[in-house]
Motif scaffolding. Structure first.
Motif, mmCIF file in Angstrom:
data_model
loop_
_atom_site.group_PDB
_atom_site.id
_atom_site.type_symbol
_atom_site.label_atom_id
_atom_site.label_comp_id
_atom_site.label_asym_id
_atom_site.label_seq_id
_atom_site.Cartn_x
_atom_site.Cartn_y
_atom_site.Cartn_z
ATOM 1 N N GLN A 139 46.224 26.177 -43.149
ATOM 2 C CA GLN A 139 45.731 26.961 -42.024
ATOM 3 C C GLN A 139 45.204 28.314 -42.499
ATOM 4 O O GLN A 139 45.797 28.958 -43.381
ATOM 5 C CB GLN A 139 46.860 27.194 -41.018
ATOM 6 N N ILE A 140 44.119 28.747 -41.906
ATOM 7 C CA ILE A 140 43.551 30.062 -42.193
ATOM 8 C C ILE A 140 44.433 31.130 -41.549
ATOM 9 O O ILE A 140 44.966 30.926 -40.459
ATOM 10 C CB ILE A 140 42.107 30.154 -41.672
ATOM 11 N N ILE A 141 44.602 32.261 -42.239
ATOM 12 C CA ILE A 141 45.444 33.331 -41.704
ATOM 13 C C ILE A 141 44.650 34.641 -41.644
ATOM 14 O O ILE A 141 43.674 34.830 -42.375
ATOM 15 C CB ILE A 141 46.719 33.538 -42.539
ATOM 16 N N MET A 142 45.105 35.548 -40.768
ATOM 17 C CA MET A 142 44.521 36.888 -40.646
ATOM 18 C C MET A 142 45.643 37.912 -40.744
ATOM 19 O O MET A 142 46.761 37.646 -40.293
ATOM 20 C CB MET A 142 43.800 37.055 -39.306
ATOM 21 N N PHE A 143 45.338 39.060 -41.318
ATOM 22 C CA PHE A 143 46.350 40.108 -41.427
ATOM 23 C C PHE A 143 45.682 41.440 -41.751
ATOM 24 O O PHE A 143 44.519 41.493 -42.190
ATOM 25 C CB PHE A 143 47.383 39.764 -42.519
ATOM 26 N N GLU A 144 46.432 42.519 -41.530
ATOM 27 C CA GLU A 144 46.020 43.844 -41.965
ATOM 28 C C GLU A 144 46.555 44.054 -43.373
ATOM 29 O O GLU A 144 47.698 43.687 -43.666
ATOM 30 C CB GLU A 144 46.576 44.927 -41.040
ATOM 31 N N TYR A 145 45.717 44.644 -44.237
ATOM 32 C CA TYR A 145 46.157 44.846 -45.618
ATOM 33 C C TYR A 145 45.951 46.291 -46.043
ATOM 34 O O TYR A 145 44.916 46.892 -45.777
ATOM 35 C CB TYR A 145 45.378 43.925 -46.565
ATOM 36 N N PHE A 146 46.976 46.829 -46.702
ATOM 37 C CA PHE A 146 46.922 48.191 -47.227
ATOM 38 C C PHE A 146 46.801 48.113 -48.748
ATOM 39 O O PHE A 146 47.693 47.579 -49.418
ATOM 40 C CB PHE A 146 48.180 48.974 -46.841
#
Length: 307
Positions: free
Chosen positions: A142-149
């Motif tokens: 599954q494709i995932i999305m997230f905020e990255y620092f």
């Protein structure tokens, strides 16, 4: 992974007598096509497993079949249980059922000897769940999305195809194809926030070369450093450095000769040693650490009118 699933299928069918390819695929979280390949593999090893078509059809094993444990040596039995125990510690779905059945079958009771927790001490439940969510996204493609620092603290939104989890140098990372960068990247899991799992399924992609996720994505430059650490810092020295890099002196202090990546993080890392660090070379790095210490002292000594 496949061998545990094969044993799982055998024991599931021995227990349930009959099943369907879809039921097995759902239980072991693989495709129906994979289940049929597993059935062919089991059949080729001599296990009397069959499929029947039409109404009331399914997958079954002959009633008089008994799995003979003598086909596996003692060492092979231990290796299978070790692999299953590692998967169980990683909370792999439904693996405890297989582990329990096989340990009883092999007449081995002492299998609960390892526990793995992928989160740091004191982590809340949400952080503990993140690893398992990523693991399942990889398994289910599954494709995932997230905020990255990134290392400089800059936040960006990422949409990626997760491919592999890797543990390196005391931290977990996710290797993935990033749609935003149109390239393969490595993300530090602790810097990921607001993780979302998409219903979109990953298509077929030819694996490419992974590159480190850094500010400029260039090859990291290293600097040779020498550290003098007091005896009170022994716990950090042996945690952080290779034994070949450490020299212990008669007074209990240590000298460390090593090479580390250049960056603002390095001086912050050395500051984390606090009073146990007694010397730093080269001079330029020592000056940077001293400069940061002076800023910290100024900040702590400044009167805070808002307090």
């Amino acid at each position: 992974m496949q061998i545990s699933r094969l044993f799982g299928i055998v024991y599931y069918l021995l227990d349930k007598k009959e099943s369907t390819a879809k039921e097995l695929a759902d239980r072991f979280e693989v495709s129906v096509r994979t289940i049929y390949r597993d059935i062919q593999t089991l059949s080729s090893t001599g296990i009397p497993i069959y499929t029947s078509q039409g109404k009331g059809g399914g997958i079954f094993i002959l009633n008089n079949f008994v799995l003979n444990k003598s086909v596996l040596s003692e060492k092979e039995q231990d290796e299978i249980l070790l692999a299953l125990q590692n998967l169980s510690a990683a909370q792999y779905p439904d693996i405890d059922f297989v582990l329990s059945r096989l340990s009883n079958f092999f007449q081995k009771s002492d299998v609960n000897w390892i526990e793995v927790d992928f989160s740091p001490w004191g982590s809340d439940e949400r952080k503990k769940e993140k690893f398992n969510e990523l693991k399942m996204a990889i398994i289910r493609k599954q494709i995932i999305m997230f905020e990255y620092f990134n290392a400089s603290g800059t936040k960006s939104m990422r949409r990626v195809e997760p491919m592999k989890l890797i543990f390196k140098d005391k931290a977990w990372y996710l290797k993935a194809y990033c749609y935003d960068k149109k390239a393969y990247r490595t993300f530090k899991i602790s810097r990921m926030a607001n993780l979302e799992i998409s219903d979109d399924v990953i298509g077929q992609r030819i694996p490419g070369e992974f590159t480190a996720e850094s500010e400029d994505n260039h090859i990291l430059e290293f600097i040779d450093i020498r550290l003098k650490i007091s005896p009170a810092g022994a716990y950090r020295v042996y945690d952080d450095f290779n034994e070949k890099e450490i020299t212990k002196h008669e007074d209990g202090s240590f000298t460390v000769h090593t090479s580390m990546p250049i960056g603002d993080w390095l001086s912050n890392y050395l500051l984390s040693y606090g009073p146990v660090i007694e010397w730093i070379e080269p001079q330029s790095l020592r000056n940077t650490v001293i400069g940061k210490m002076e800023v910290i002292m100024q900040n702590l000594n400044r009167k805070d009118e808002t307090r």
